[in-house]
Design a protein around this motif. Structure first.
Motif, PDB file in Angstrom:
ATOM      1  N   ALA A  15       0.748  -1.085  -0.220  1.00 51.72           N
ATOM      2  CA  ALA A  15      -0.032  -0.030   0.026  1.00 51.72           C
ATOM      3  C   ALA A  15       0.996   1.430  -0.028  1.00 51.72           C
ATOM      4  O   ALA A  15       0.682   2.265  -0.732  1.00 51.72           O
ATOM      5  N   ASP A  16       1.933   1.323   0.723  1.00 50.92           N
ATOM      6  CA  ASP A  16       2.790   2.220   0.836  1.00 50.92           C
ATOM      7  C   ASP A  16       3.482   2.573  -0.543  1.00 50.92           C
ATOM      8  O   ASP A  16       3.520   3.701  -0.859  1.00 50.92           O
ATOM      9  N   ALA A  17       3.913   1.421  -1.297  1.00 59.08           N
ATOM     10  CA  ALA A  17       4.536   1.752  -2.382  1.00 59.08           C
ATOM     11  C   ALA A  17       3.326   1.944  -3.566  1.00 59.08           C
ATOM     12  O   ALA A  17       3.818   2.927  -4.240  1.00 59.08           O
ATOM     13  N   LEU A  18       2.345   1.630  -3.321  1.00 61.99           N
ATOM     14  CA  LEU A  18       1.185   1.986  -4.450  1.00 61.99           C
ATOM     15  C   LEU A  18       1.100   3.451  -4.238  1.00 61.99           C
ATOM     16  O   LEU A  18       0.887   4.149  -5.260  1.00 61.99           O
ATOM     17  N   LYS A  19       0.782   4.079  -3.101  1.00 62.16           N
ATOM     18  CA  LYS A  19       0.572   5.481  -2.923  1.00 62.16           C
ATOM     19  C   LYS A  19       1.554   6.435  -3.642  1.00 62.16           C
ATOM     20  O   LYS A  19       1.398   7.416  -4.185  1.00 62.16           O
ATOM     21  N   ASN A  20       2.888   5.903  -3.175  1.00 62.26           N
ATOM     22  CA  ASN A  20       4.167   6.602  -3.598  1.00 62.26           C
ATOM     23  C   ASN A  20       4.127   6.628  -5.198  1.00 62.26           C
ATOM     24  O   ASN A  20       4.442   7.592  -5.646  1.00 62.26           O
ATOM     25  N   ARG A  21       3.902   5.472  -5.788  1.00 63.58           N
ATOM     26  CA  ARG A  21       3.999   5.261  -7.154  1.00 63.58           C
ATOM     27  C   ARG A  21       3.011   6.058  -7.888  1.00 63.58           C
ATOM     28  O   ARG A  21       3.151   6.516  -8.974  1.00 63.58           O
ATOM     29  N   LEU A  22       1.734   6.122  -7.293  1.00 61.86           N
ATOM     30  CA  LEU A  22       0.470   6.819  -7.861  1.00 61.86           C
ATOM     31  C   LEU A  22       0.521   8.340  -7.609  1.00 61.86           C
ATOM     32  O   LEU A  22      -0.318   8.979  -8.225  1.00 61.86           O
ATOM     33  N   GLY A  23       1.056   8.466  -6.439  1.00 57.59           N
ATOM     34  CA  GLY A  23       1.420   9.872  -5.944  1.00 57.59           C
ATOM     35  C   GLY A  23      -0.028  10.306  -5.370  1.00 57.59           C
ATOM     36  O   GLY A  23      -0.246  11.820  -5.599  1.00 57.59           O
ATOM     37  N   VAL A  24      -0.683   9.545  -4.682  1.00 56.32           N
ATOM     38  CA  VAL A  24      -1.745  10.133  -3.856  1.00 56.32           C
ATOM     39  C   VAL A  24      -1.683   9.502  -2.299  1.00 56.32           C
ATOM     40  O   VAL A  24      -0.582   8.798  -1.944  1.00 56.32           O
ATOM     41  N   GLU A  25      -2.078  10.410  -1.513  1.00 58.89           N
ATOM     42  CA  GLU A  25      -2.119  10.125   0.002  1.00 58.89           C
ATOM     43  C   GLU A  25      -2.844   9.046   0.328  1.00 58.89           C
ATOM     44  O   GLU A  25      -2.378   8.359   1.301  1.00 58.89           O
ATOM     45  N   ALA A  26      -3.946   8.460  -0.153  1.00 55.69           N
ATOM     46  CA  ALA A  26      -4.692   7.742   0.159  1.00 55.69           C
ATOM     47  C   ALA A  26      -5.713   7.264  -0.874  1.00 55.69           C
ATOM     48  O   ALA A  26      -6.067   8.142  -1.887  1.00 55.69           O
ATOM     49  N   LEU A  27      -6.293   6.111  -1.007  1.00 54.48           N
ATOM     50  CA  LEU A  27      -7.566   5.616  -1.670  1.00 54.48           C
ATOM     51  C   LEU A  27      -8.783   5.787  -0.826  1.00 54.48           C
ATOM     52  O   LEU A  27      -8.682   5.489   0.371  1.00 54.48           O
ATOM     53  N   ASP A  28      -9.738   6.043  -1.728  1.00 56.50           N
ATOM     54  CA  ASP A  28     -11.171   6.071  -1.192  1.00 56.50           C
ATOM     55  C   ASP A  28     -11.903   4.898  -1.621  1.00 56.50           C
ATOM     56  O   ASP A  28     -12.809   4.498  -0.727  1.00 56.50           O
ATOM     57  N   ALA A  29     -11.559   4.177  -2.628  1.00 61.66           N
ATOM     58  CA  ALA A  29     -12.453   2.993  -2.967  1.00 61.66           C
ATOM     59  C   ALA A  29     -11.438   2.278  -3.958  1.00 61.66           C
ATOM     60  O   ALA A  29     -10.428   3.006  -4.554  1.00 61.66           O
ATOM     61  N   ALA A  30     -11.790   1.224  -4.387  1.00 61.74           N
ATOM     62  CA  ALA A  30     -11.144   0.388  -5.402  1.00 61.74           C
ATOM     63  C   ALA A  30     -12.050  -0.471  -6.266  1.00 61.74           C
ATOM     64  O   ALA A  30     -13.132  -0.872  -5.819  1.00 61.74           O
ATOM     65  N   ILE A  31     -11.656  -0.772  -7.392  1.00 65.12           N
ATOM     66  CA  ILE A  31     -12.542  -1.665  -8.377  1.00 65.12           C
ATOM     67  C   ILE A  31     -11.504  -2.565  -9.075  1.00 65.12           C
ATOM     68  O   ILE A  31     -10.236  -2.453  -9.293  1.00 65.12           O
ATOM     69  N   VAL A  32     -11.884  -3.967  -8.771  1.00 67.37           N
ATOM     70  CA  VAL A  32     -11.077  -4.970  -9.429  1.00 67.37           C
ATOM     71  C   VAL A  32     -11.927  -5.600 -10.670  1.00 67.37           C
ATOM     72  O   VAL A  32     -12.741  -5.841 -10.738  1.00 67.37           O
ATOM     73  N   LEU A  33     -11.119  -5.297 -11.762  1.00 68.05           N
ATOM     74  CA  LEU A  33     -11.826  -5.827 -13.087  1.00 68.05           C
ATOM     75  C   LEU A  33     -11.508  -7.310 -13.364  1.00 68.05           C
ATOM     76  O   LEU A  33     -10.367  -7.735 -13.362  1.00 68.05           O
ATOM     77  N   GLY A  34     -12.590  -8.098 -13.645  1.00 67.95           N
ATOM     78  CA  GLY A  34     -12.711  -9.420 -13.953  1.00 67.95           C
ATOM     79  C   GLY A  34     -12.389  -9.626 -15.551  1.00 67.95           C
ATOM     80  O   GLY A  34     -12.490  -8.676 -16.208  1.00 67.95           O
ATOM     81  N   SER A  35     -12.543 -10.949 -16.052  1.00 65.83           N
ATOM     82  CA  SER A  35     -12.634 -11.321 -17.226  1.00 65.83           C
ATOM     83  C   SER A  35     -13.816 -10.757 -18.031  1.00 65.83           C
ATOM     84  O   SER A  35     -14.891 -10.712 -17.651  1.00 65.83           O
ATOM     85  N   GLY A  36     -13.420  -9.861 -19.116  1.00 66.67           N
ATOM     86  CA  GLY A  36     -14.492  -9.204 -19.940  1.00 66.67           C
ATOM     87  C   GLY A  36     -14.770  -7.870 -19.696  1.00 66.67           C
ATOM     88  O   GLY A  36     -15.558  -7.137 -20.441  1.00 66.67           O
TER      89      GLY A  36
END
Length: 268
Positions: A15-36
């Motif tokens: 999570a720390d690496a993700l926020k650093n790489r995305l340049g955001v302080e935190a996430l509010d929500a997430a979406i996982v995309l499946g097949s199709g």
């Protein structure tokens, strides 16, 4: 993933690496995309950053056709930050349940409180033709696996948030609901297994989502599950099953899925 590694500590590191790489302080929500689903999410929203999954601790590149391999951060019209995971790990890849839910735990550790899980699946209801999105009201986990270890007692009474399902219907009022049955995979279900799923109360069958939902609920996240019916389940149509039809159903459903995802970004 090393079985001796603390999966929660690894998710916090990711999570720390993700926020650093995305340049955001935190996430509010997430979406996982499946097949199709990936094609429908292309060029969706205001992108503020992107990173390859394989560049983050604990992740590996997706191995299934129709899945991307990254995370995009989108800023919604209300200013919230939503992480769009274009790939996931499946249990049948042999990396274990912790690897399957690592993305969910990473999103939760990065601050996300709402999670949208999507998948491509087989449908048992003849009214749901290929390309039909269906909300998940509940699931049945037939994998024999769980991401929980030890005395972690998680209430799954409302595993899929009724409030988020109502919210989704403000975007697409025609969305129906079903019960998702997760099998281990990667072999498609036999007709007898599909009949069993129906006897148990299932109306959708697939190879993902349930374990991720369990991990999300453990983390206190609200979950919205949406299945894309890509084919009639084995034995329902008399036709053989193959992954190409999963991808093709996604292509044909792009307009409705894009509208649904875009609308969800406005209200999440």
């Amino acid at each position: 993933m090393n079985p001796q590694t603390d999966p929660y500590a690894l998710a916090a590191e990711a999570a720390d690496a993700l926020k650093n790489r995305l340049g955001v302080e935190a996430l509010d929500a997430a979406i996982v995309l499946g097949s199709g689903w990936s094609t429908a999410a292309a060029d969706l929203g205001d992108v503020v950053g992107e990173v390859a999954l394989a560049d983050l601790p604990g992740f590996a590149a997706p191995v299934v056709a129709g899945h991307g391999g990254g995370v995009r951060a989108l800023r919604t019209p209300s200013g919230r930050v939503v992480a769009l995971f274009t790939g996931r790990t499946h249990l049948y890849e042999g990396r274990g349940a912790h690897a399957v839910v690592h993305g969910v735990r990473t999103a939760a550790a990065a601050g996300a409180r709402r999670l949208v899980l999507t998948n491509g699946c087989g449908g048992l209801d003849p009214a749901w033709g290929p390309g039909t999105p269906v909300l998940l009201a509940d699931h049945i986990n037939l994998t024999g696996a769980t991401p929980l270890q030890g005395p972690r007692f998680v209430d799954l009474t409302d595993a899929y948030s009724p409030a988020l399902r109502d919210l989704a219907r403000t975007v697409d009022p025609d969305l129906d609901e079903g019960v998702y049955v997760q099998f281990h995979g990667p072999a498609y279900e036999t007709p007898a297994e599909v009949r069993m799923a129906g006897t148990l109360g299932g109306t959708l069958v697939g190879m993902s989502t349930a374990l991720e939902t369990i991990a999300a609920r453990e983390a206190g996240m609200e979950v919205l599950g949406i299945s894309l019916v890509t084919n009639a389940a084995a034995g329902m149509s008399g036709e053989p099953l193959n992954h190409d039809e999963v991808i093709e159903a996604g292509r044909q459903a792009v307009p409705r899925l894009r509208s649904l995802l875009s609308g969800l970004l406005e209200v999440l």
